[in-house]
Design a protein around this motif. Structure first.
Motif, PDB file in Angstrom:
ATOM      1  N   GLY A  14       0.898  -1.323   0.144  1.00  0.00           N
ATOM      2  CA  GLY A  14      -0.065  -0.142   0.167  1.00  0.00           C
ATOM      3  C   GLY A  14       0.972   1.346  -0.036  1.00  0.00           C
ATOM      4  O   GLY A  14       2.007   1.134   0.348  1.00  0.00           O
ATOM      5  N   VAL A  15       0.112   2.495  -0.200  1.00  0.00           N
ATOM      6  CA  VAL A  15       0.971   3.740  -0.343  1.00  0.00           C
ATOM      7  C   VAL A  15       1.643   4.338   0.788  1.00  0.00           C
ATOM      8  O   VAL A  15       2.447   5.073   0.814  1.00  0.00           O
ATOM      9  N   GLU A  16       0.938   3.944   1.861  1.00  0.00           N
ATOM     10  CA  GLU A  16       1.440   4.680   3.318  1.00  0.00           C
ATOM     11  C   GLU A  16       2.793   4.232   3.412  1.00  0.00           C
ATOM     12  O   GLU A  16       3.549   3.378   3.192  1.00  0.00           O
ATOM     13  N   THR A  17       3.514   5.454   4.341  1.00  0.00           N
ATOM     14  CA  THR A  17       4.867   5.352   4.597  1.00  0.00           C
ATOM     15  C   THR A  17       5.138   4.222   5.400  1.00  0.00           C
ATOM     16  O   THR A  17       4.375   3.798   6.220  1.00  0.00           O
ATOM     17  N   PRO A  18       6.207   3.787   5.522  1.00  0.00           N
ATOM     18  CA  PRO A  18       6.852   2.677   6.552  1.00  0.00           C
ATOM     19  C   PRO A  18       7.044   3.262   7.999  1.00  0.00           C
ATOM     20  O   PRO A  18       7.506   2.462   8.730  1.00  0.00           O
ATOM     21  N   SER A  65       4.012  -6.837   5.728  1.00  0.00           N
ATOM     22  CA  SER A  65       3.591  -5.521   5.296  1.00  0.00           C
ATOM     23  C   SER A  65       4.732  -4.424   4.937  1.00  0.00           C
ATOM     24  O   SER A  65       5.503  -4.440   5.752  1.00  0.00           O
ATOM     25  N   GLY A  66       4.339  -3.628   3.908  1.00  0.00           N
ATOM     26  CA  GLY A  66       4.998  -2.304   3.519  1.00  0.00           C
ATOM     27  C   GLY A  66       4.678  -1.809   2.209  1.00  0.00           C
ATOM     28  O   GLY A  66       3.839  -2.617   1.417  1.00  0.00           O
ATOM     29  N   ASP A  82       2.618  -1.215 -11.751  1.00  0.00           N
ATOM     30  CA  ASP A  82       1.238  -0.836 -11.280  1.00  0.00           C
ATOM     31  C   ASP A  82       0.874  -2.204 -10.362  1.00  0.00           C
ATOM     32  O   ASP A  82       0.521  -3.239 -10.818  1.00  0.00           O
ATOM     33  N   ALA A  83       1.110  -1.644  -8.923  1.00  0.00           N
ATOM     34  CA  ALA A  83       1.137  -2.767  -7.963  1.00  0.00           C
ATOM     35  C   ALA A  83      -0.290  -3.502  -7.972  1.00  0.00           C
ATOM     36  O   ALA A  83      -0.674  -4.584  -7.436  1.00  0.00           O
TER      37      ALA A  83
END
Length: 214
Positions: free
Chosen positions: A33-37, A131-132, A189-190
């Protein structure tokens, strides 16, 4: 308002699907996903990490040993890399997590606090939920038996990150991160690489999406 399944039902259904497709062995799942790690200002998990944690719990509820691992605990360096494929120290992740897991050894999983770890004993049948961001770039896709993409509108994702982390939405850190995400999407494109997609616009009612549906 149209009825939607609650979060626990959607996550449990996905866990059952994975276990049916892979009825034996030790599995590794990637949750992207696009959120930061980065951890939140007070240790809050991102929506992606919370989903991975809940998914690991669903596997345990189904009778299969499982643990969630944040790939963000294996960053290659402080700050933003110039290349999204260089975000992680993949060699350290392989050595500290994947190798012992695949052997069935006990492994120490970072808990987000550099001084805190938990021990996971996988046994013959287990699931490791990793996750990451950027899990479909470079050498990482080959590590996952299955992977999921967590879809959030970009503006909403940055709003949540601004609330979760110590950075303002227009800070150089989040602006730079947004640019790194753009760079990653130019390459891959994930949404099309992942084997499952979930819309987390409403985190309490994530919806399974089928990107190849006509």
């Amino acid at each position: 308002m149209r009825w939607q399944p609650d979060r626990s039902s959607t996550v449990a259904e996905y866990a059952r699907e994975v276990l049916e497709v892979f009825p034996q062995g030790r599995l590794v799942l990637g949750i992207d996903g696009v959120e930061t790690p980065w951890p939140g200002e007070h240790g809050e998990a991102s929506g992606r990490e919370a989903f991975a944690r809940d998914l690991a719990g669903a596997f345990v509820d189904a009778g299969t040993a499982a643990a969630a691992v944040r790939l963000g605990d294996f960053l290659a360096a402080d700050g933003l890399p110039a290349d999204p494929e260089r975000l992680y120290d993949v060699a350290a992740f392989r050595e500290r997590v994947l190798k012992p897991y695949r052997r069935g050894d006990d492994l120490e999983i970072p808990s987000g606090d550099a001084e805190s770890e938990t021990t996971f004993s996988p046994g013959e049948r287990a699931v490791l939920v990793v996750s990451g961001p950027f899990l479909h770039l470079g050498e990482l896709p080959a590590l996952w038996h299955r992977s999921a993409w967590l879809q959030i509108p970009r503006a909403e994702a940055w709003r949540r990150e601004g609330l979760r982390t110590r950075y303002a939405e227009d800070s150089p850190e989040l602006v730079g991160w947004s640019g790194l995400v753009d760079d990653a999407f130019v390459r891959v494109d994930a949404r099309k690489r992942a084997t499952a997609t979930f819309d987390l616009t409403d985190p309490e009612h994530p919806r399974r999406r089928f990107e190849d549906a006509c």
